[in-house]
Scaffold this motif. Structure first.
Motif, mmCIF file in Angstrom:
data_model
loop_
_atom_site.group_PDB
_atom_site.id
_atom_site.type_symbol
_atom_site.label_atom_id
_atom_site.label_comp_id
_atom_site.label_asym_id
_atom_site.label_seq_id
_atom_site.Cartn_x
_atom_site.Cartn_y
_atom_site.Cartn_z
ATOM 1 N N GLY A 44 34.867 37.280 44.682
ATOM 2 C CA GLY A 44 36.324 37.087 44.668
ATOM 3 C C GLY A 44 37.095 38.310 45.103
ATOM 4 O O GLY A 44 38.155 38.210 45.721
ATOM 5 N N TRP A 75 44.774 37.161 46.371
ATOM 6 C CA TRP A 75 44.156 36.836 45.085
ATOM 7 C C TRP A 75 43.523 35.458 45.166
ATOM 8 O O TRP A 75 44.071 34.545 45.794
ATOM 9 N N ASP A 130 34.848 26.810 42.929
ATOM 10 C CA ASP A 130 33.467 26.308 43.007
ATOM 11 C C ASP A 130 32.536 27.508 43.090
ATOM 12 O O ASP A 130 32.788 28.439 43.863
ATOM 13 N N PHE A 158 51.238 39.154 34.971
ATOM 14 C CA PHE A 158 50.456 40.362 35.248
ATOM 15 C C PHE A 158 51.374 41.571 35.385
ATOM 16 O O PHE A 158 52.080 41.720 36.384
ATOM 17 N N TRP A 161 46.074 48.596 35.811
ATOM 18 C CA TRP A 161 45.481 48.216 37.103
ATOM 19 C C TRP A 161 45.556 49.432 38.019
ATOM 20 O O TRP A 161 46.609 49.773 38.552
#
Ligand SMILES: CCCCCCCCCCCCCCCC(=O)SCCNC(=O)CCNC(=O)[C@H](O)C(C)(C)COP(=O)(O)OP(=O)(O)OC[C@H]1O[C@@H](n2cnc3c(N)ncnc32)[C@H](O)[C@@H]1OP(=O)(O)O
Length: 168
Positions: free
Chosen positions: A69, A81, A86, A147, A154
């Motif tokens: 990802g 993002w 799946d 976020f 981050w």
């Protein structure tokens, strides 16, 4: 094969995979390679076991998911993002605890709405323990999560252990 590292990616505070303050998590580091792949490094501990001495398959799935990802970010200025929709894996070898493992991920296909990628977890001796492939729906971050980058810490956190080359 030697992979020259060109960039370290961000860590977070509490993500199970990359959260540096998640004491139960993997606290993985993610490095972008000159060849356009992403390599994660992490050392699983006893808390991550399934059968004694063996990494839990669900945790192997989680690190592969995040590595694939995040591979969409390799070499880009803008952030993309992904939401995992799946994911399939093939478990080929048991993964030991207490040793550093490497996870390689790459993007194989991308369009305006989705991206696909593959990855593998590699044992210290170079054997592939797990392979995976995933499909991700692209989404703006504010549609995925509430976020706050500062609150979530981050940031790219440099470490003296950051490698210039990763040999796999
Ligand atoms: C805050 C600090 C954080 C910091 C730390 C972060 C670190 C940086 C992380 C980056 C790395 C990310 C890696 C981890 C990412 C997760 O862990 S995400 C969490 C796990 N995944 C989820 O929770 C997803 C759960 N599913 C959903 O929420 C909904 O299914 C979705 C994805 C929103 C889609 O639902 P929907 O909007 O109703 O859309 P729907 O019409 O069902 O599907 C849309 C399209 O997707 C396709 N699709 C949907 N599901 C599937 C499927 N299973 N298979 C194939 N196609 C599918 C559909 O066919 C459809 O395609 P089209 O026919 O339109 O062409």
């Amino acid at each position: 094969m030697q992979h020259r590292i060109v960039k370290k990616q961000y860590n977070s505070k509490l993500c199970f995979i990359c959260g540096l303050k998640n004491g139960s998590g993997l606290q993985a580091s993610f490095y972008e390679t000159e060849g356009g792949e992403l390599i994660a490094t992490f050392t699983p501990s006893d808390e991550h076991q399934s059968y004694p001495g063996r990494l839990h398959g669900g945790i192997a799935s989680a690190i592969l998911d995040e590595t694939i990802g995040r591979a969409i970010l390799v070499g880009r200025e803008e952030e993309i993002w992904g939401i995992t929709i799946d994911l399939s894996l093939s478990y080929k070898k048991p993964i030991p605890l207490g040793v550093e493992l490497k996870v390689v991920g790459r993007i194989t296909e991308e369009n305006s709405r989705f991206f696909h990628g593959t990855g593998e977890i590699v044992l210290p001796g170079g054997e592939v323990a797990v392979t995976g492939k995933g499909k991700y729906l692209k989404a703006p971050l504010d549609k995925i999560a509430d976020f706050d980058r500062d609150a979530q810490e981050w940031a790219v956190v440099a470490s003296e252990r950051d490698p210039e080359i990763i040999d796999i």
